[in-house]
Design an enzyme around this catalytic site. Structure first.
Site, PDB file in Angstrom:
ATOM      1  N   ASP A 106      -7.695   6.346  -3.120  1.00 17.71           N
ATOM      2  CA  ASP A 106      -7.315   5.315  -2.163  1.00 17.71           C
ATOM      3  C   ASP A 106      -6.429   4.378  -2.980  1.00 17.71           C
ATOM      4  OD1 ASP A 106      -6.966   3.312  -0.404  1.00 17.71           O
ATOM      5  OD2 ASP A 106      -9.083   2.934  -0.009  1.00 17.71           O
ATOM      6  N   LEU A 129      -4.587   1.716  -2.501  1.00 14.14           N
ATOM      7  CA  LEU A 129      -4.753   0.253  -2.422  1.00 14.14           C
ATOM      8  C   LEU A 129      -5.828  -0.060  -1.393  1.00 14.14           C
ATOM      9  CD1 LEU A 129      -3.273  -1.624  -4.316  1.00 14.14           C
ATOM     10  CD2 LEU A 129      -1.915  -2.394  -2.416  1.00 14.14           C
ATOM     11  N   ASP A 130      -7.027  -0.193  -1.894  1.00 17.63           N
ATOM     12  CA  ASP A 130      -8.159  -0.434  -1.009  1.00 17.63           C
ATOM     13  C   ASP A 130      -8.331  -1.930  -0.764  1.00 17.63           C
ATOM     14  OD1 ASP A 130     -10.608   0.593   0.323  1.00 17.63           O
ATOM     15  OD2 ASP A 130     -11.558  -0.757  -1.102  1.00 17.63           O
ATOM     16  N   ASP A 190       0.831  -1.211   0.000  1.00 15.41           N
ATOM     17  CA  ASP A 190       0.000   0.000   0.000  1.00 15.41           C
ATOM     18  C   ASP A 190       0.865   1.260   0.000  1.00 15.41           C
ATOM     19  OD1 ASP A 190       0.742  -0.745   2.541  1.00 15.41           O
ATOM     20  OD2 ASP A 190      -1.236  -0.524   3.445  1.00 15.41           O
ATOM     21  N   GLU A 207      -5.809   8.563   0.797  1.00 20.12           N
ATOM     22  CA  GLU A 207      -6.211   7.981   2.071  1.00 20.12           C
ATOM     23  C   GLU A 207      -5.001   7.685   2.952  1.00 20.12           C
ATOM     24  OE1 GLU A 207      -9.257   4.644   2.209  1.00 20.12           O
ATOM     25  OE2 GLU A 207      -7.723   3.904   3.560  1.00 20.12           O
TER      26      GLU A 207
HETATM   27  P1  AHM Z   1      -8.921   0.084   3.739  1.00 20.57           P
HETATM   28  O1  AHM Z   1      -8.978   1.331   2.895  1.00 20.57           O
HETATM   29  O2  AHM Z   1      -8.132   0.243   4.997  1.00 20.57           O
HETATM   30  O3  AHM Z   1      -8.540  -1.105   2.941  1.00 20.57           O
HETATM   31  O4  AHM Z   1     -10.445  -0.147   4.266  1.00 20.57           O
HETATM   32  C1  AHM Z   1     -11.503  -0.130   3.352  1.00 20.57           C
HETATM   33  C2  AHM Z   1     -12.061  -1.508   3.224  1.00 20.57           C
HETATM   34  C3  AHM Z   1     -13.092  -1.686   2.151  1.00 20.57           C
HETATM   35  O5  AHM Z   1     -12.530  -2.001   0.931  1.00 20.57           O
HETATM   36  C4  AHM Z   1     -13.877  -2.833   2.704  1.00 20.57           C
HETATM   37  O6  AHM Z   1     -15.176  -2.836   2.211  1.00 20.57           O
HETATM   38  C5  AHM Z   1     -13.839  -2.591   4.175  1.00 20.57           C
HETATM   39  O7  AHM Z   1     -12.740  -1.754   4.429  1.00 20.57           O
HETATM   40  C6  AHM Z   1     -13.641  -3.832   4.983  1.00 20.57           C
HETATM   41  O8  AHM Z   1     -13.685  -3.485   6.330  1.00 20.57           O
HETATM   42  P2  AHM Z   1     -14.035  -4.568   7.447  1.00 20.57           P
HETATM   43  O9  AHM Z   1     -12.860  -5.449   7.560  1.00 20.57           O
HETATM   44  O10 AHM Z   1     -14.321  -3.758   8.687  1.00 20.57           O
HETATM   45  O11 AHM Z   1     -15.267  -5.308   6.980  1.00 20.57           O
HETATM   46 MG    MG Z   2      -9.772   2.074   1.530  1.00 27.92          MG
END
Ligand code: AHM
Ligand code: MG
Length: 334
Positions: free
Chosen positions: A115, A117-118, A69, A92
């Site tokens: 974002d 790497l989501d 990330d 992000e």
């Molecule tokens: P991140 O940006 O830290 O990866 O968090 C976003 C992600 C989303 O892609 C996903 O839908 C959600 O967080 C998953 O969260 P959780 O583990 O609480 O379900």
């Molecule tokens: Mg994210």
């Protein structure tokens, strides 16, 4: 045999059709495609990280092995900074926005929110992740550096948004406000090729996507709606990467929910980097995106870069059903 249309060709062609097109937006979109390819290369190598060196260490060739990330964030920032079309980036991964030095961002008209790497919990285990991006026209004068107000714009002000899915194949899906198109990376030629023209989300479906583990922490109306999904034998799919979960819904129809919980009373997902761009794409494909209080995501006011929101989005008729549950049970004291 049909002629292959690459992302670059498609961008140039569609932007040329716009009367006020200056070419700078075209170049910016192309640069996002380039950054996505660089990140894709690293995502594909991620499984080798323990062979090539553990993250945070130095590998055999003397390079630092970075977390993916962090790498993705740096690559997008680097590519966009040198594009000459961007005066600032909000990510992000960064607390503050990053102004682009005036020699690169001179007269630049756009800011990018992203974002990089989501779905970060998926990175270490080789499960799909994604990049989310949105583009705004700056509010401040092109004479000076960008300012916070350039980023604190509502979703309705976006002029483009998209996502990249690093999955079984790598796809870039984007919209500039006249429909959604998807491009699949052909590794043999290293190009994103038009594979999904004018994507239309089914008006209904039978998938629901929510972290059911938080069920008891959701408000009553959300619990009742989730019970309803289960009663109807909808199929539960939750990858934990919003890009992947939404991507399925784009093609097969369904609903994605990340409601407020006791831990995240205002919701967890970031309005600027996640909710606005994904809502833009979903709406462009014919779907609906609301908060759990039934406000349209795109109309939500934004006061800070990392503001979060609850979100429910997907097929129009399914979101409409969910709305009825909120209207029916929302006022009930639990
Ligand atoms: P991140 O940006 O830290 O990866 O968090 C976003 C992600 C989303 O892609 C996903 O839908 C959600 O967080 C998953 O969260 P959780 O583990 O609480 O379900
Ligand atoms: Mg994210």
């Amino acid at each position: 045999m049909n002629k292959i249309v690459t992302l670059d060709e498609f961008i140039i062609r569609t932007q040329k059709e716009k009367p006020d097109s200056s070419g700078s937006f075209t170049r910016l979109l192309r640069d996002i495609g380039i950054a996505a390819k660089i990140v894709n290369r690293e995502v594909n190598k991620a499984g080798l990280v323990n062979i090539l060196g553990v993250e945070g260490s130095t590998n055999s060739t003397g390079d630092d092995v970075q977390k993916l990330d962090v790498f993705a964030n740096e690559k997008f920032i680097e590519t966009l900074s040198f594009s000459g079309e961007v005066c600032g980036i909000a990510s992000e991964e960064n607390q503050e926005f990053i102004p682009v030095a005036s020699d690169h961002g001179h007269n630049a008209q756009y800011v990018v929110v992203m974002d990089p790497l989501d779905g970060s919990s998926n990175i270490d285990v080789n499960v799909s992740v994604g990049t989310i991006f949105g583009i705004f026209r700056r509010k401040s004068s092109v004479e000076g550096p960008c300012i916070q107000e350039d980023f604190l714009q509502k979703g309705t002000e976006l002029i483009a948004a998209g996502y990249v899915l690093y999955g079984t194949s790598t796809l870039l899906v984007y919209s500039t406000g006249d429909g959604v198109n998807g491009f699949t990376l052909d590794p043999s030629i290293g190009e994103f090729c038009l594979s999904h023209r004018n994507i239309q989300m089914p008006v209904s479906g039978n998938y629901y996507s929510v972290n059911q583990g938080y069920y008891l922490k959701f408000d009553l109306e959300m619990r009742r709606y989730i019970d309803h999904c289960s009663d109807l034998n909808y199929r539960l799919r939750y990858i934990g990467s919003m890009v992947s979960d939404i991507h399925r819904i784009m093609f097969q129809g369904g609903i994605f929910l990340y409601p407020n919980t006791r831990k995240y009373p205002k919701g967890k997902l970031r309005l600027l980097y996640e909710c606005y761009p994904m809502a833009y794409i979903v709406e462009q494909a014919g779907g609906t995106a609301l908060t759990c209080k039934l406000d349209r995501i795109m109309d939500m006011e934004i006061a800070s870069l990392h503001q979060t929101s609850s979100i429910v989005m997907g097929s129009k008729d399914m979101v409409k059903d969910m709305k009825e549950f909120v209207e029916k049970y929302g006022a009930v004291i639990q």
